[in-house]
Design a protein around this motif. Structure first.
Motif, PDB file in Angstrom:
ATOM      1  N   LYS A 170      90.970  14.598  45.415  1.00 39.42           N
ATOM      2  CA  LYS A 170      90.324  15.337  46.619  1.00 39.42           C
ATOM      3  C   LYS A 170      90.564  14.576  47.885  1.00 39.42           C
ATOM      4  N   ILE A 171      91.112  15.540  48.974  1.00 41.56           N
ATOM      5  CA  ILE A 171      91.632  15.124  50.232  1.00 41.56           C
ATOM      6  C   ILE A 171      90.731  15.384  51.355  1.00 41.56           C
ATOM      7  N   SER A 172      90.381  14.600  52.071  1.00 43.46           N
ATOM      8  CA  SER A 172      89.545  15.259  53.393  1.00 43.46           C
ATOM      9  C   SER A 172      90.651  14.985  54.666  1.00 43.46           C
ATOM     10  N   TYR A 173      91.049  16.196  55.497  1.00 38.13           N
ATOM     11  CA  TYR A 173      91.720  16.113  56.521  1.00 38.13           C
ATOM     12  C   TYR A 173      91.331  16.440  57.755  1.00 38.13           C
ATOM     13  N   VAL A 174      91.662  15.618  58.761  1.00 41.17           N
ATOM     14  CA  VAL A 174      91.342  15.719  60.085  1.00 41.17           C
ATOM     15  C   VAL A 174      92.775  15.925  60.974  1.00 41.17           C
ATOM     16  N   PRO A 175      92.688  17.133  61.410  1.00 45.29           N
ATOM     17  CA  PRO A 175      94.106  17.457  62.091  1.00 45.29           C
ATOM     18  C   PRO A 175      93.956  17.113  63.476  1.00 45.29           C
ATOM     19  N   GLN A 176      95.104  17.247  64.193  1.00 48.99           N
ATOM     20  CA  GLN A 176      95.182  17.136  65.649  1.00 48.99           C
ATOM     21  C   GLN A 176      94.197  18.063  66.288  1.00 48.99           C
ATOM     22  N   ASP A 177      94.548  19.479  66.019  1.00 49.92           N
ATOM     23  CA  ASP A 177      94.400  20.573  66.802  1.00 49.92           C
ATOM     24  C   ASP A 177      92.714  20.735  66.468  1.00 49.92           C
ATOM     25  N   THR A 178      92.197  20.997  67.771  1.00 47.30           N
ATOM     26  CA  THR A 178      90.645  21.538  67.467  1.00 47.30           C
ATOM     27  C   THR A 178      90.368  22.694  68.175  1.00 47.30           C
ATOM     28  N   SER A 179      91.349  23.549  68.522  1.00 47.30           N
ATOM     29  CA  SER A 179      91.316  24.747  69.150  1.00 47.30           C
ATOM     30  C   SER A 179      90.588  25.833  68.404  1.00 47.30           C
ATOM     31  N   GLY A 232      86.771  15.252  73.309  1.00 48.04           N
ATOM     32  CA  GLY A 232      86.214  14.301  72.564  1.00 48.04           C
ATOM     33  C   GLY A 232      85.010  14.698  71.550  1.00 48.04           C
ATOM     34  N   GLN A 233      84.389  15.594  72.086  1.00 45.40           N
ATOM     35  CA  GLN A 233      83.106  16.086  71.413  1.00 45.40           C
ATOM     36  C   GLN A 233      83.765  16.690  70.176  1.00 45.40           C
ATOM     37  N   LYS A 234      84.730  17.656  70.310  1.00 44.97           N
ATOM     38  CA  LYS A 234      85.295  18.621  69.374  1.00 44.97           C
ATOM     39  C   LYS A 234      85.980  17.567  68.230  1.00 44.97           C
ATOM     40  N   LYS A 235      86.670  16.489  68.669  1.00 50.14           N
ATOM     41  CA  LYS A 235      87.293  15.461  67.577  1.00 50.14           C
ATOM     42  C   LYS A 235      86.140  14.877  67.034  1.00 50.14           C
ATOM     43  N   LYS A 236      84.985  14.625  67.525  1.00 45.61           N
ATOM     44  CA  LYS A 236      83.732  13.882  66.822  1.00 45.61           C
ATOM     45  C   LYS A 236      83.375  14.755  65.844  1.00 45.61           C
ATOM     46  N   VAL A 237      83.355  16.098  66.035  1.00 42.46           N
ATOM     47  CA  VAL A 237      82.798  17.190  64.844  1.00 42.46           C
ATOM     48  C   VAL A 237      83.690  17.237  63.809  1.00 42.46           C
ATOM     49  N   LEU A 238      85.049  16.976  63.988  1.00 41.49           N
ATOM     50  CA  LEU A 238      85.796  16.884  62.887  1.00 41.49           C
ATOM     51  C   LEU A 238      85.992  15.464  61.930  1.00 41.49           C
ATOM     52  N   ILE A 239      85.603  14.500  62.892  1.00 41.18           N
ATOM     53  CA  ILE A 239      85.390  13.204  62.256  1.00 41.18           C
ATOM     54  C   ILE A 239      84.112  13.083  61.223  1.00 41.18           C
ATOM     55  N   TRP A 247      93.852  11.318  58.476  1.00 37.08           N
ATOM     56  CA  TRP A 247      93.437  11.573  59.710  1.00 37.08           C
ATOM     57  C   TRP A 247      94.442  11.609  60.686  1.00 37.08           C
ATOM     58  N   ASP A 248      95.227  12.704  61.487  1.00 39.49           N
ATOM     59  CA  ASP A 248      96.027  13.087  62.171  1.00 39.49           C
ATOM     60  C   ASP A 248      95.621  12.703  63.532  1.00 39.49           C
ATOM     61  N   GLU A 249      95.930  11.686  64.480  1.00 36.29           N
ATOM     62  CA  GLU A 249      95.510  11.355  65.571  1.00 36.29           C
ATOM     63  C   GLU A 249      94.056  11.636  66.011  1.00 36.29           C
ATOM     64  N   PRO A 250      93.246  10.923  65.213  1.00 39.82           N
ATOM     65  CA  PRO A 250      91.863  11.350  65.210  1.00 39.82           C
ATOM     66  C   PRO A 250      91.120  10.845  66.526  1.00 39.82           C
ATOM     67  N   LEU A 251      91.837  10.092  67.348  1.00 45.96           N
ATOM     68  CA  LEU A 251      91.071   9.310  68.365  1.00 45.96           C
ATOM     69  C   LEU A 251      91.489   9.853  69.633  1.00 45.96           C
TER      70      LEU A 251
END
Length: 497
Positions: free
Chosen positions: A373-382, A426-433, A446-450
């Motif tokens: 099982k993989i948890s993935y955070v993409p670059q895109d937040t759109s 930044g807030q959108k990235k925090k939602v994904l994380i 995590w693909d460019e999570p910061l």
């Protein structure tokens, strides 16, 4: 040299009850190289827009320079790069452009290619070069590092270190340390400016925070002690006052004058103690207002039944006739924290897509453990739309835990009611994380999570990864983060054409 004077600046967005800035006053020297820091949503980009005159506000902003904003909006990206530069600065001289591009290690041939065909890093460098051609302009540089790989960040940081007259919004600590000489910080209750780079500002903040915490504890103990003393004195005063009545059947007449004087003296002492107590409470209320919320985060990663999770052996990935990457050999075992390096366009995202199960054409050997099982955070937040409650339900995660993590990452409760489309980057990235931290997984990717995430939140995430040691593959160009976190480093190189 000239000054930018900000006096009694107050601003809030239409329909908002809360001021983003309230009676803020400070001065900026236009010769400074000013790093701009603060947690996501505090108003960094808003302040830049106020300097640009985009919003109405109360107070004054007085300056004898023009403000220029980076990144510059390119209306026609299909135009040649030289035409894009001319639109930004019609009075440019060719030799000046060549000098700036040389400093940024960009080849001359990009000038005659359509701007849209340049890599994101090349586009960033070209726009910076064009903006620094302008004279009598103070540059507002808003997060230039988000599209730069590690090597390009070093080049741009060195370039900026030789310049002056700018505000730089960035959350990359090493990048800021190399190229700024002052820090402008948006805190919880004020804005402050300190001379030095990010590291010196951070050390100063930690010392101030520790001092305030120590003072707070001392005052708390004083208040407890004074409260007890005031109560004892008040009780004594009441008892003495009652002796004016004498003891029943004692036959002794009390000296009411003496007793009254003694009671009054005790009452005065009680009032003095109360005044000291209130003064201590007032002093205590002045402390801790700018101490940031950086509570510990948690992750509960699932254990896997075998050590080896992922294996690639001489894998090459293709999109039609185009080779995304070639001869990639990589192993991920349980407990690894793998920093995935490579210049933009080297194929990092393609390898991640393959590991995450996308149907991609490849050759070579690719093995993924069954039931992984993989948890993935993409670059895109759109894609983020709607409210957080609906997002938690759609992703089948615990809403209370999800929101608790966001609170620890400095989300205010009012954010929970807003549409995610209106969140800052930044807030959108925090939602994904936060979503990823809630998911039950054996491997986090995590693909460019910061990107866009503030420094303090980056430090929280670092502590999380160091404390719980989850298995993670991450692409990140923040040098300090990678050095602190990675147990393995894997670097991709662009395919040979």
């Amino acid at each position: 040299m000239s000054l930018i004077n900000v006096a009694n600046l107050t601003f809030s967005y239409d329909g908002s009850y809360d001021n983003i800035f309230e009676n803020v006053s400070f001065q900026i020297d236009t010769d400074w190289k000013l790093g701009f820091t603060g947690r996501n949503g505090r108003g960094k980009t808003t302040f830049l827009n106020l300097l640009l005159g985009k919003y109405e506000y109360s107070g004054t902003i007085a300056a004898k320079v023009n403000f220029e904003y980076f990144p510059f909006a390119v209306a026609n990206p299909e135009d040649s790069t030289i035409d894009v530069i001319e639109n930004i600065y019609p009075d440019y001289l060719q030799w000046q452009v060549m000098r700036e591009l040389s400093l940024l290690q960009v080849s001359e041939d990009v000038l005659y290619r359509p701007f849209a065909t340049l890599s994101s890093g090349e586009q960033t460098k070209v726009l910076l070069a064009a903006l620094f051609l302008k004279e009598n302009s103070f540059l507002l540089i808003d997060e230039p590092t988000n599209h730069l790989d590690m090597n390009a960040r070093k080049i741009v940081s060195d370039y900026l270190s030789a310049k002056r007259g700018f505000i730089l919004v960035s959350h990359d600590r090493a990048f800021l340390d190399n190229c700024v000489d002052h820090i402008l910080s948006i805190n919880k209750t004020n804005i402050e400016i300190l001379k030095g780079n990010f590291s010196s500002w951070w050390e100063n903040k930690k010392m101030q925070d520790n001092f305030e915490l120590a003072e707070n504890e001392k005052l708390r103990q004083d208040i407890t002690r004074l409260s007890s003393a005031a109560k004892r004195t008040s009780d004594w005063s009441d008892k003495v006052e009652k002796t004016k009545l004498g003891t029943k059947n004692s036959g002794v007449k009390p000296d009411k004058g003496y007793i009254g004087h003694k009671a009054a003296k005790m009452m005065k002492r009680s009032k003095t103690i109360e005044a000291r107590q209130q003064a201590a409470i007032d002093d205590k209320s002045k402390l801790l207002k700018n101490i940031e919320n950086s509570e510990r985060l948690k992750i509960s990663q699932l254990n896997f039944h075998s050590d080896r999770l992922i294996e690639l052996e001489n894998v090459s990935i293709f999109y039609g006739e185009k080779t995304a990457c070639e001869n990639v050999s990589l192993t991920i075992e349980q407990g690894d924290r793998v920093a995935f390096y490579g210049k933009n366009g080297s194929g990092k995202s393609s390898v991640i897509k393959l590991i995450c199960g996308e149907d991609i054409a490849y050759t070579g050997i690719f093995r993924k453990a069954s039931q992984l099982k993989i948890s993935y955070v993409p670059q895109d937040t759109s894609h983020l739309r709607g409210n957080l409650t609906g997002y938690a339900q759609d992703n089948d995660i615990d809403e209370s835990l999800f929101k608790a993590i966001l609170r620890k990452l400095d989300f205010s409760r009012i954010q929970f009611e807003k549409d995610m489309a209106d969140f800052s980057g930044g807030q959108k990235k925090k939602v994904l994380i936060a979503r990823s931290l809630c998911e039950k997984a054996h491997l986090h990717i995590w693909d460019e999570p910061l990107n866009f995430i503030d420094v303090i939140s980056r430090m929280q995430i670092e502590k999380l990864l160091l404390e719980y040691s989850p298995t993670i593959l991450f692409v990140e160009h923040d040098t300090e983060f990678c050095q602190n976190i990675a147990t393995k480093i894997f670097e991709l190189h662009k395919p040979i054409k």
